[in-house]
Motif scaffolding. Structure first.
Motif, PDB file in Angstrom:
ATOM      1  N   ARG A  63       2.822   7.617  -9.379  1.00  0.00           N
ATOM      2  CA  ARG A  63       1.850   7.031 -10.303  1.00  0.00           C
ATOM      3  C   ARG A  63       2.383   5.756 -10.968  1.00  0.00           C
ATOM      4  O   ARG A  63       1.687   4.748 -11.059  1.00  0.00           O
ATOM      5  CB  ARG A  63       1.456   8.071 -11.358  1.00  0.00           C
ATOM      6  N   CYS A  64       3.613   5.784 -11.413  1.00  0.00           N
ATOM      7  CA  CYS A  64       4.205   4.604 -12.066  1.00  0.00           C
ATOM      8  C   CYS A  64       4.366   3.438 -11.087  1.00  0.00           C
ATOM      9  O   CYS A  64       4.161   2.280 -11.442  1.00  0.00           O
ATOM     10  CB  CYS A  64       5.547   4.971 -12.678  1.00  0.00           C
ATOM     11  N   TRP A  65       4.739   3.749  -9.852  1.00  0.00           N
ATOM     12  CA  TRP A  65       4.877   2.702  -8.839  1.00  0.00           C
ATOM     13  C   TRP A  65       3.510   2.113  -8.527  1.00  0.00           C
ATOM     14  O   TRP A  65       3.385   0.913  -8.321  1.00  0.00           O
ATOM     15  CB  TRP A  65       5.502   3.254  -7.580  1.00  0.00           C
ATOM     16  N   ARG A  66       2.500   2.958  -8.459  1.00  0.00           N
ATOM     17  CA  ARG A  66       1.137   2.487  -8.181  1.00  0.00           C
ATOM     18  C   ARG A  66       0.692   1.505  -9.253  1.00  0.00           C
ATOM     19  O   ARG A  66       0.182   0.438  -8.957  1.00  0.00           O
ATOM     20  CB  ARG A  66       0.172   3.664  -8.099  1.00  0.00           C
ATOM     21  N   SER A  67       0.902   1.876 -10.489  1.00  0.00           N
ATOM     22  CA  SER A  67       0.510   1.001 -11.600  1.00  0.00           C
ATOM     23  C   SER A  67       1.209  -0.352 -11.498  1.00  0.00           C
ATOM     24  O   SER A  67       0.583  -1.403 -11.650  1.00  0.00           O
ATOM     25  CB  SER A  67       0.846   1.690 -12.917  1.00  0.00           C
ATOM     26  N   LEU A  68       2.502  -0.331 -11.245  1.00  0.00           N
ATOM     27  CA  LEU A  68       3.271  -1.569 -11.135  1.00  0.00           C
ATOM     28  C   LEU A  68       2.798  -2.414  -9.948  1.00  0.00           C
ATOM     29  O   LEU A  68       2.598  -3.620 -10.059  1.00  0.00           O
ATOM     30  CB  LEU A  68       4.755  -1.246 -11.005  1.00  0.00           C
ATOM     31  N   ALA A  69       2.585  -1.777  -8.803  1.00  0.00           N
ATOM     32  CA  ALA A  69       2.146  -2.513  -7.605  1.00  0.00           C
ATOM     33  C   ALA A  69       0.759  -3.110  -7.798  1.00  0.00           C
ATOM     34  O   ALA A  69       0.514  -4.261  -7.417  1.00  0.00           O
ATOM     35  CB  ALA A  69       2.158  -1.590  -6.390  1.00  0.00           C
ATOM     36  N   LEU A  70      -0.155  -2.367  -8.382  1.00  0.00           N
ATOM     37  CA  LEU A  70      -1.531  -2.849  -8.543  1.00  0.00           C
ATOM     38  C   LEU A  70      -1.645  -3.995  -9.547  1.00  0.00           C
ATOM     39  O   LEU A  70      -2.559  -4.803  -9.455  1.00  0.00           O
ATOM     40  CB  LEU A  70      -2.460  -1.706  -8.953  1.00  0.00           C
ATOM     41  N   LYS A  71      -0.723  -4.086 -10.465  1.00  0.00           N
ATOM     42  CA  LYS A  71      -0.797  -5.185 -11.440  1.00  0.00           C
ATOM     43  C   LYS A  71       0.107  -6.364 -11.068  1.00  0.00           C
ATOM     44  O   LYS A  71       0.321  -7.260 -11.861  1.00  0.00           O
ATOM     45  CB  LYS A  71      -0.483  -4.681 -12.853  1.00  0.00           C
ATOM     46  N   THR A  72       0.616  -6.375  -9.819  1.00  0.00           N
ATOM     47  CA  THR A  72       1.479  -7.462  -9.350  1.00  0.00           C
ATOM     48  C   THR A  72       0.807  -8.167  -8.176  1.00  0.00           C
ATOM     49  O   THR A  72       0.979  -7.774  -7.016  1.00  0.00           O
ATOM     50  CB  THR A  72       2.861  -6.897  -8.937  1.00  0.00           C
ATOM     51  N   PRO A  73       0.049  -9.223  -8.430  1.00  0.00           N
ATOM     52  CA  PRO A  73      -0.710  -9.904  -7.374  1.00  0.00           C
ATOM     53  C   PRO A  73       0.144 -10.442  -6.231  1.00  0.00           C
ATOM     54  O   PRO A  73      -0.305 -10.480  -5.088  1.00  0.00           O
ATOM     55  CB  PRO A  73      -1.409 -11.048  -8.104  1.00  0.00           C
ATOM     56  N   SER A  74       1.380 -10.835  -6.499  1.00  0.00           N
ATOM     57  CA  SER A  74       2.205 -11.435  -5.441  1.00  0.00           C
ATOM     58  C   SER A  74       2.531 -10.453  -4.317  1.00  0.00           C
ATOM     59  O   SER A  74       2.888 -10.874  -3.218  1.00  0.00           O
ATOM     60  CB  SER A  74       3.501 -12.000  -6.027  1.00  0.00           C
ATOM     61  N   LEU A  75       2.382  -9.167  -4.544  1.00  0.00           N
ATOM     62  CA  LEU A  75       2.621  -8.182  -3.486  1.00  0.00           C
ATOM     63  C   LEU A  75       1.490  -8.167  -2.461  1.00  0.00           C
ATOM     64  O   LEU A  75       1.644  -7.627  -1.376  1.00  0.00           O
ATOM     65  CB  LEU A  75       2.762  -6.776  -4.084  1.00  0.00           C
ATOM     66  N   TRP A  76       0.353  -8.744  -2.800  1.00  0.00           N
ATOM     67  CA  TRP A  76      -0.858  -8.597  -1.988  1.00  0.00           C
ATOM     68  C   TRP A  76      -1.332  -9.902  -1.360  1.00  0.00           C
ATOM     69  O   TRP A  76      -2.471 -10.007  -0.929  1.00  0.00           O
ATOM     70  CB  TRP A  76      -1.971  -8.033  -2.865  1.00  0.00           C
ATOM     71  N   THR A  77      -0.481 -10.918  -1.283  1.00  0.00           N
ATOM     72  CA  THR A  77      -0.936 -12.233  -0.835  1.00  0.00           C
ATOM     73  C   THR A  77      -0.682 -12.529   0.644  1.00  0.00           C
ATOM     74  O   THR A  77      -1.208 -13.498   1.168  1.00  0.00           O
ATOM     75  CB  THR A  77      -0.261 -13.348  -1.662  1.00  0.00           C
ATOM     76  N   GLU A  78       0.113 -11.739   1.314  1.00  0.00           N
ATOM     77  CA  GLU A  78       0.455 -12.028   2.708  1.00  0.00           C
ATOM     78  C   GLU A  78       0.216 -10.793   3.567  1.00  0.00           C
ATOM     79  O   GLU A  78       0.726  -9.716   3.268  1.00  0.00           O
ATOM     80  CB  GLU A  78       1.928 -12.423   2.790  1.00  0.00           C
ATOM     81  N   PHE A  79      -0.590 -10.963   4.613  1.00  0.00           N
ATOM     82  CA  PHE A  79      -0.831  -9.837   5.500  1.00  0.00           C
ATOM     83  C   PHE A  79      -1.321 -10.292   6.857  1.00  0.00           C
ATOM     84  O   PHE A  79      -1.775 -11.408   7.027  1.00  0.00           O
ATOM     85  CB  PHE A  79      -1.808  -8.820   4.893  1.00  0.00           C
ATOM     86  N   THR A  80      -1.170  -9.404   7.838  1.00  0.00           N
ATOM     87  CA  THR A  80      -1.600  -9.635   9.209  1.00  0.00           C
ATOM     88  C   THR A  80      -2.582  -8.553   9.592  1.00  0.00           C
ATOM     89  O   THR A  80      -2.382  -7.393   9.257  1.00  0.00           O
ATOM     90  CB  THR A  80      -0.394  -9.589  10.172  1.00  0.00           C
ATOM     91  N   VAL A  92       0.848  -1.195   0.000  1.00  0.00           N
ATOM     92  CA  VAL A  92       0.000   0.000   0.000  1.00  0.00           C
ATOM     93  C   VAL A  92       0.882   1.243   0.000  1.00  0.00           C
ATOM     94  O   VAL A  92       0.659   2.190  -0.750  1.00  0.00           O
ATOM     95  CB  VAL A  92      -0.959   0.017   1.211  1.00  0.00           C
ATOM     96  N   THR A  93       1.904   1.232   0.834  1.00  0.00           N
ATOM     97  CA  THR A  93       2.818   2.369   0.914  1.00  0.00           C
ATOM     98  C   THR A  93       3.479   2.631  -0.435  1.00  0.00           C
ATOM     99  O   THR A  93       3.498   3.756  -0.923  1.00  0.00           O
ATOM    100  CB  THR A  93       3.893   2.112   1.990  1.00  0.00           C
ATOM    101  N   VAL A  94       4.017   1.577  -1.040  1.00  0.00           N
ATOM    102  CA  VAL A  94       4.680   1.709  -2.342  1.00  0.00           C
ATOM    103  C   VAL A  94       3.701   2.249  -3.390  1.00  0.00           C
ATOM    104  O   VAL A  94       4.059   3.098  -4.202  1.00  0.00           O
ATOM    105  CB  VAL A  94       5.256   0.341  -2.779  1.00  0.00           C
ATOM    106  N   SER A  95       2.477   1.792  -3.347  1.00  0.00           N
ATOM    107  CA  SER A  95       1.502   2.211  -4.359  1.00  0.00           C
ATOM    108  C   SER A  95       1.079   3.666  -4.213  1.00  0.00           C
ATOM    109  O   SER A  95       0.423   4.204  -5.095  1.00  0.00           O
ATOM    110  CB  SER A  95       0.271   1.302  -4.323  1.00  0.00           C
ATOM    111  N   ARG A  96       1.450   4.300  -3.121  1.00  0.00           N
ATOM    112  CA  ARG A  96       1.071   5.704  -2.904  1.00  0.00           C
ATOM    113  C   ARG A  96       2.222   6.684  -3.130  1.00  0.00           C
ATOM    114  O   ARG A  96       2.067   7.870  -2.890  1.00  0.00           O
ATOM    115  CB  ARG A  96       0.515   5.869  -1.499  1.00  0.00           C
ATOM    116  N   VAL A  97       3.358   6.185  -3.585  1.00  0.00           N
ATOM    117  CA  VAL A  97       4.527   7.046  -3.760  1.00  0.00           C
ATOM    118  C   VAL A  97       4.477   7.810  -5.083  1.00  0.00           C
ATOM    119  O   VAL A  97       4.663   9.016  -5.120  1.00  0.00           O
ATOM    120  CB  VAL A  97       5.839   6.228  -3.681  1.00  0.00           C
TER     121      VAL A  97
END
Length: 128
Positions: A51-68, A44-49
């Protein structure tokens, strides 16, 4: 563009594949990043830095698979940056690794609605 290039920080000049490796390393090794005194998931932090980082983060599912989710510290799952449904949709069909912390259940009845919100979102992904 050549005049603007020297003004950009070097990290903005990295190719997407290399930048993505940095993001993946950040997500796997960091339990949290602090922004404006709020703890958020590193993706989430990376995606808010930028516009280009947001696009890359949002289209990379492996960044969003582990959380507490910490029910004692978080009133509305702000660590995820949004509701759990949106966070889970970003992981697409990849397997999930979800952890819960904090008091919940009969001993702490005010946490039940928060737990129910997350459980409802996770039930849609039960096959994962």
């Amino acid at each position: 563009m050549q005049q603007v290039q020297p003004l950009l920080p070097p990290i903005h000049c990295l190719i997407d594949d290399l930048l993505l490796e940095v993001f993946i390393c950040l997500v796997r090794t960091s339990t949290s990043i602090w922004i404006i005194s709020e703890r958020m998931h590193p993706a989430v932090t990376v995606s808010r830095v930028w516009r280009c980082w947001r696009s890359l983060a949002l289209k990379t599912p492996s960044l969003w698979t582990e959380f507490t989710i910490d029910f004692e510290e978080e009133s509305r799952c702000q660590y995820l940056g949004e509701g759990p449904e949106l966070f889970l949709s970003l992981s697409r069909s990849l397997p999930l690794d979800v952890s819960f912390q904090g008091p919940f259940g009969v001993k702490n009845p005010e946490s039940i609605p928060r737990f129910r919100m997350v459980a409802d979102a996770l039930l849609q992904s039960v096959a994962r």
